[in-house]
Design an enzyme around this catalytic site. Structure first.
Site, PDB file in Angstrom:
ATOM      1  N   ASP A  92       1.174  -1.411   0.209  1.00 51.32           N
ATOM      2  CA  ASP A  92       0.400  -0.200  -0.530  1.00 51.32           C
ATOM      3  C   ASP A  92       0.911   1.348   0.057  1.00 51.32           C
ATOM      4  O   ASP A  92       1.807   1.073   0.443  1.00 51.32           O
ATOM      5  CB  ASP A  92      -1.292  -0.575   1.155  1.00 51.32           C
ATOM      6  CG  ASP A  92      -1.652   1.823   1.763  1.00 51.32           C
ATOM      7  OD1 ASP A  92      -2.831   1.444   0.332  1.00 51.32           O
ATOM      8  OD2 ASP A  92      -1.487   1.612   2.372  1.00 51.32           O
ATOM      9  N   ASP A 129      -1.825  -1.408   5.907  1.00 51.84           N
ATOM     10  CA  ASP A 129      -2.018  -0.397   6.898  1.00 51.84           C
ATOM     11  C   ASP A 129      -3.849  -0.418   7.628  1.00 51.84           C
ATOM     12  O   ASP A 129      -4.190   0.266   7.986  1.00 51.84           O
ATOM     13  CB  ASP A 129      -1.228   0.706   7.901  1.00 51.84           C
ATOM     14  CG  ASP A 129      -1.412   2.193   6.238  1.00 51.84           C
ATOM     15  OD1 ASP A 129      -2.276   1.927   5.643  1.00 51.84           O
ATOM     16  OD2 ASP A 129      -0.980   2.750   6.728  1.00 51.84           O
ATOM     17  N   ASP A 157      -6.231  -2.860   2.393  1.00 55.77           N
ATOM     18  CA  ASP A 157      -5.332  -3.959   2.106  1.00 55.77           C
ATOM     19  C   ASP A 157      -5.936  -4.944   2.466  1.00 55.77           C
ATOM     20  O   ASP A 157      -5.164  -5.201   2.499  1.00 55.77           O
ATOM     21  CB  ASP A 157      -4.151  -3.761   2.884  1.00 55.77           C
ATOM     22  CG  ASP A 157      -4.345  -1.677   2.315  1.00 55.77           C
ATOM     23  OD1 ASP A 157      -4.328  -1.249   1.120  1.00 55.77           O
ATOM     24  OD2 ASP A 157      -3.588  -1.583   3.030  1.00 55.77           O
TER      25      ASP A 157
END
Length: 1119
Positions: free
Chosen positions: A424, A830, A834
């Site tokens: 990410d 995080d 995700d």
């Protein structure tokens, strides 16, 4: 508390001009049709119509098992391992007369092995269950009737409930916003659990419900018709029937589960989607059962051993059948088997059937070729390895008091095989924090400090790291290296502590920081604990600018709907004074405008337009008399960009009253227009006012990953391939609204750009490329007929950046890469957006940062910060992979050694099916006498330190052949010595525990032999006093033991000595560096590092390092 209804709906000046009147678009005509059939009766969750709908509850489960499925599903997980299934079959057969040993000795080890593994799985899933309980039992206020609200758990919510959510609380389900504590029914929402962004989103209720309060709620009733549950976070189509009128609903009114209410005292909302129907859960996938590649490879070795087992069992059975048939000749070679009075097992007249029975017996007897304790030993080792990961102080984040946490131990060794990392971008790599680092004001650069990109460049060039031309150690002692204020990492004594007033252009500096203090949409909030002002901003970098202005003497401390208040230094009196600026208009930032402006009136009555934006749009808007510092500012901006910093240009202009009045009238018309081109009208109006600006300077903050990568592209010399649908042709089709034509043209455009990119790479040779693709283009690139080409293009690039991709797209890209390259993939993120990506990858790493626990709950391993990934992979990954691999090899080695002694004895005994060893000798070989040293190796062995990771016949006294009990015990003793000593030779890093386990395992064998042999004959059977009476007094027993051990180990010792001395592997080279004390010799260490670079390393970095190899340089110098 507001009461009654307002006559006219008003907008606050501080709010986004995206908040406008709702209008029906074409999408709303689909309501009631397929995919748009949901009907919600607001404030009547238990009504007859609502109960007939049978919508899902708000209870959410993320566990792998339930109480009902744990036993069957867990047993299936265990017995899909081929070895476990085999031992289940042999355990069942051990109850028959075919077994050469007792059933208890076969079943007990299997129960222990399976039970221990299932217990571990159950404990891990129970922890997930506890997290689910915590989420489902969170409290929220729900309307129970009569305008009264009561606290209830999230799990009790139903579709149609009216809830009251208060400041800093999470939304318990997907809600339609009805009203808020603000007069114009707006609220600020933090969506980082959903999309990974920390900036606040603005939501606004419909005008018709904006005045609802607790008194009004008791009489409120409406019907919402909307789309069915789906995974799209960014769209929502629906309508609300209220007071006989239909009102369109859009994403502007939708509050998603797990987002948080910020800067708003409370809101009222109607529950639309609950539990697994909510968009955040729709974006998640079931936790998969992941198995490491090493474990799968281990299964293949087990299959090979099965083949060997069947082969030797078949060979022995054929031989046994022939010999049994020969017993008919009357020679009675095997008279002790009594073939003349034998049952079917030794019946000479039925030799073929006897051979078949012997085959089954041999399968049971040779089962010790397959290590029954292998899987459970690996589970134990992995759990202990996980504990080491959890307790690694180098991966402990003290600020948040968060250590690393291996949530599952199944994938430890996979960390050492990672080929591709999918990350990410924004929050993960920047910790969702931006810091004001440098600035350029009036052509002068301010701010010392070295960015990570500058450090990388300096390291490559071998230049010393400097800050403003000074080495680190030349910096004044009293100058802090890093500010303790979050968001502020700036130091320059020329303008700090009020020293800016002594600068030559102090008037420009004042305007610069005053602009930072005013031109934003942040909201100040007083921290109740410290009394300090904290800011809630729409983006992290905007918060960093406001904090920087405050730290440098321009403190924004109050905002109302009409004014902004700033404390600053009065240049005349030298004292801090409060200044008020009337806020007239906010022209917000968006991706097409690339700038933001505010129009304010100062205390002197001057009208000022304050503007900040990207250099690509700001420099062209400067007035002729506003370009005084343009050349110097451009130079500074380029330097900041090369250092991996994001830059914004700051400029202003004064307006006259007439000009402003004309603009304000046009802006109001455009903002309230009810048409499809409303945004274009607004852009056209703002374009007219944002011109003839006067340049003040530029700011710089650390960049998020897509821009950092581009900075890296510039450093490494990489060229970009960009795939986008922001072309004039596609934009024109989008305005026409023909969806089929848009889809067809978009797909063709993406296919063409991918093909062109592949051609570009093919022509370039060894040149490195970076691929950048946006979410819209990615949707078409992932189509079945295009995704293979997209993967080929991606593999050909040194780096790939996917911008603005949805959670589903992240998961699909991860799957594409994993299945396409057939190598280990790792995903790290995080946020809740995700989760799909983490579960799809071979290894999912969750960052337990500021974005909640969704990513962590779905991950395999959780770390507190992205920087810990390096140690996790290079240290723990390397150690775990090598330990597990070596452990498996030695497990097979000791079992094959043991199994073949059984085979050799069988061959000597004409394959009669008589085991050489006592039943419990057989069962305890793997459990006590040889397993612990292998487990110690799997837990403690280190080939490279953490630092270097980052950079056949027995005789008795009279020479006669001994009885089989004595022979079996002698053979067993030799095997125990050989496999333990072999382990000692293989270990690179000894600890006290390993010494205890290796030599203790041998000693334990002798103690067991004495204790077991001392038991009554009925218990000890063939082991009765065999050591005390037969072996201990016999010198040849000790001679044979020593001779066998030396003979078995010398070949391996010679091989390892020659290899280590003359043909060392890469970790062997590093061991030599440590042994010879050359760790401080950079040239020698770099030579070893260059030799360790794999030829097939992917990425431009490796190729660049290879080109600058000191070995090559040395060759050139010799020429």
């Amino acid at each position: 508390m507001r009461t009654g209804r307002k006559k006219r709906f008003k907008f606050s000046n501080i709010y986004s001009f995206k908040c406008g009147k709702g209008l029906f678009k074409d999408d709303h005509s689909q309501i009631g049709g397929p995919g748009f059939s949901r009907v919600v009766y607001c404030n009547e969750p238990d009504g007859l119509d609502a109960s007939l709908r049978n919508y899902s509850t708000n209870y959410v489960r993320t566990t792998k098992y339930t109480a009902a499925t744990f036993l069957p599903k867990s047993l299936f997980e265990q017995f899909r391992r081929v070895a476990n299934f085999y031992f289940l079959v042999t355990g069942i057969l051990s109850f028959t007369s075919l077994a050469p040993y007792s059933a208890v000795s076969a079943i007990v080890p299997l129960i222990v092995v399976i039970g221990a593994t299932m217990a571990k799985e159950g404990i891990e899933d129970w922890r997930r269950k506890q997290q689910d309980i915590e989420v489902n039992n969170r409290k929220v206020k729900v309307h129970e009737g009569g305008g009264k609200f009561k606290q209830t758990e999230w799990k009790n919510l139903k579709v149609g409930h009216i809830v009251k959510v208060e400041k800093d609380e999470f939304f318990p389900a997907d809600l339609v916003l009805l009203s808020s504590s603000y007069e114009d029914a707006v609220c600020y929402v933090e969506t980082m659990n959903l999309d990974g962004e920390t900036n606040l989103k603005l939501k606004q209720a419909l005008e018709v419900t904006s005045s609802l309060n607790e008194e009004d709620i008791k009489n409120f009733w409406a019907v919402v018709k909307c789309e069915d549950p789906n995974a799209n976070l960014y769209s929502f189509v629906g309508s609300m029937e209220f007071e006989g009128q239909q009102h369109p609903l859009s994403p502007q009114q939708l509050l998603l589960r797990d987002s948080k209410l910020r800067n708003t005292d409370h809101i009222y909302g109607a529950v639309i989607f609950t539990g697994h129907d909510t968009k955040v859960i729709q974006n998640s996938t079931k936790p998969p059962s992941k198995r490491s590649k090493v474990e799968k490879k281990m299964d293949q070795i087990v299959y090979l051993l099965f083949g060997v087992l069947f082969l030797i069992a078949f060979f022995g059975s054929v031989y046994f059948g022939i010999v049994t048939k020969d017993d008919l000749d009357g020679q009675q070679k095997r008279w002790y088997l009594r073939p003349d009075d034998a049952d079917i097992f030794f019946d000479s007249e039925r030799a073929p059937i006897a051979a078949i029975y012997h085959f089954l017996t041999a399968l049971l007897l040779y089962s010790y070729l397959i290590p029954i304790s292998l899987y459970v030993s690996i589970e134990i080792v992995k759990v202990l390895q996980s504990i080491f990961i959890n307790q690694d102080v180098h991966m402990y984040y003290e600020e948040a008091d968060k250590p690393a946490h291996a949530r599952t131990s199944n994938l430890n060794e996979e960390l050492g095989q990672v080929d591709t990392i999918l990350s990410d971008k924004t929050g993960t790599l920047t910790c969702n924090s931006m810091e004001f680092t440098k600035c350029s004001v009036a052509g002068t650069a301010y701010g010392s400090g070295v960015t990570e990109v500058e450090k990388a460049v300096a390291k490559r060039k071998g230049a010393p790291l400097t800050e403003n031309g000074k080495d680190d150690n030349e910096r004044p002692v009293d100058s802090p290296k890093k500010s303790s204020v979050k968001g502020f990492n700036f130091y320059d004594e020329r303008i700090m502590n009020g020293n800016w007033v002594n600068e030559p252009r102090s008037d420009v500096i004042q305007k610069f920081f005053r602009l930072l203090a005013i031109c934003h949409t942040a909201i100040p909030d007083i921290d109740e604990n410290t009394g300090k002002v904290v800011y809630e901003a729409e983006s992290p970098d905007e918060a960093a600018f406001v904090i920087a202005a405050r730290e440098l003497g321009f403190e924004f401390f109050k905002r109302t709907q009409k004014n902004v208040y700033v404390k600053e230094l009065n240049l005349v009196s030298g004292k801090r004074v409060e200044r008020s600026f009337e806020l007239l208009n906010v022209l917000e930032f968006n991706s097409s405008r690339k700038r933001m402006s505010v129009i304010v009136r100062d205390e002197e009555g001057k009208l000022l337009l304050l503007c900040k934006g990207a250099d690509s749009v700001m420099f062209e808007r400067l007035a002729k008399n506003g370009r005084e510092y343009e050349e110097q500012t451009r130079e500074h901006v380029n330097e900041y960009a090369d250092a991996g910093l994001r830059t914004l240009i700051l400029a202003y202009r004064e307006l006259n009253e007439d000009e402003y009045n004309v603009f304000d009238e046009k802006f109001s018309e455009a903002k309230n227009a009810v048409s499809a081109d409303r945004e274009a009208l607004i852009d056209e109006v703002t374009e007219e006012i944002e011109k003839d600006l006067i340049l003040l300077g530029a700011t710089a903050v650390p960049e998020c990953i897509d821009k950092l990568a581009q900075a890296g592209i510039k450093i490494w010399g990489m060229r970009q391939i960009t795939i986008t649908l922001d072309t004039p042709e596609i934009i024109a089709l989008e305005k026409m609204g023909e969806k089929d034509a848009i889809a067809k043209a978009s797909k063709q455009s993406v296919l063409r750009q991918i093909t062109e990119g592949k051609s570009q790479i093919a022509k370039s040779g060894s040149e490195a490329f970076a691929l950048i693709i946006d979410g819209k283009s990615l949707a078409y690139a992932l189509h079945d007929d295009i995704k293979k080409l997209f993967l080929e293009l991606s593999i050909g690039c040194a780096s790939v950046i996917c911008c603005r991709s949805s959670p589903k797209q992240k998961a699909l890209v991860t799957r594409l890469v994993k299945e396409g390259i057939k190598k280990t993939t790792l995903a790290i993120g995080d946020g809740a957006n995700d989760v799909g990506m983490l579960q799809e990858a071979d290894i999912g790493i969750g960052i337990s940062g500021v974005e909640g626990m969704q990513a962590v709950m779905s991950s395999d391993i959780a770390i507190a910060q992205f920087r810990f990934l390096e140690r996790l992979l290079l240290v723990h990954g390397h150690w775990c992979y090598r330990r597990i691999s070596s452990m498996i090899c030695y497990f097979f080695y000791k079992n094959v050694t043991f199994g073949f002694t059984l085979f050799l004895y069988e061959a000597y005994a004409s394959f009669s099916g008589q085991p050489a060893y006592n039943d419990w000798f057989l069962s305890l070989y793997n459990v006590f006498f040889t397993s612990l040293p292998v487990i110690a190796m799997g837990v403690f062995d280190q080939d490279v330190s953490a630092r270097f990771s980052l950079n056949p016949q027995a005789f008795n006294n009279d020479g006669k052949i001994a009885e089989y009990q004595i022979l079996g015990t002698t053979m067993y003793t030799c095997v125990v010595w050989v496999v333990n000593c072999q382990m000692a030779l293989a270990i690179s890093y000894f600890t006290l525990i390993q010494h205890i386990f290796i030599w203790g395992g041998i000693i334990l064998w002798y103690i067991f032999l004495l204790a077991y042999g001392a038991m009554p004959l009925k218990v000890s059977t063939t082991a009765y006093k065999v050591f005390v009476e037969s072996l201990a007094p016999t010198p040849s027993f000790y001679v044979v033991t020593v001779f066998v051990v030396i003979s078995a180990l010398v070949p391996y010792f010679v091989y390892k000595a020659v290899q280590m001395r003359f043909f060392p592997m890469y970790h062997g080279m590093i061991q030599w560096i440590r042994y010879e004390g050359r760790s401080e010799d950079p040239e020698y260490c770099n030579m070893v590092r260059q030799r360790s670079i794999r030829h097939n390393t992917v990425g431009f970095t490796a190729r660049s390092l290879a080109r600058t190899s000191p070995l090559q340089d040395g060759n050139k110098n010799q020429r």
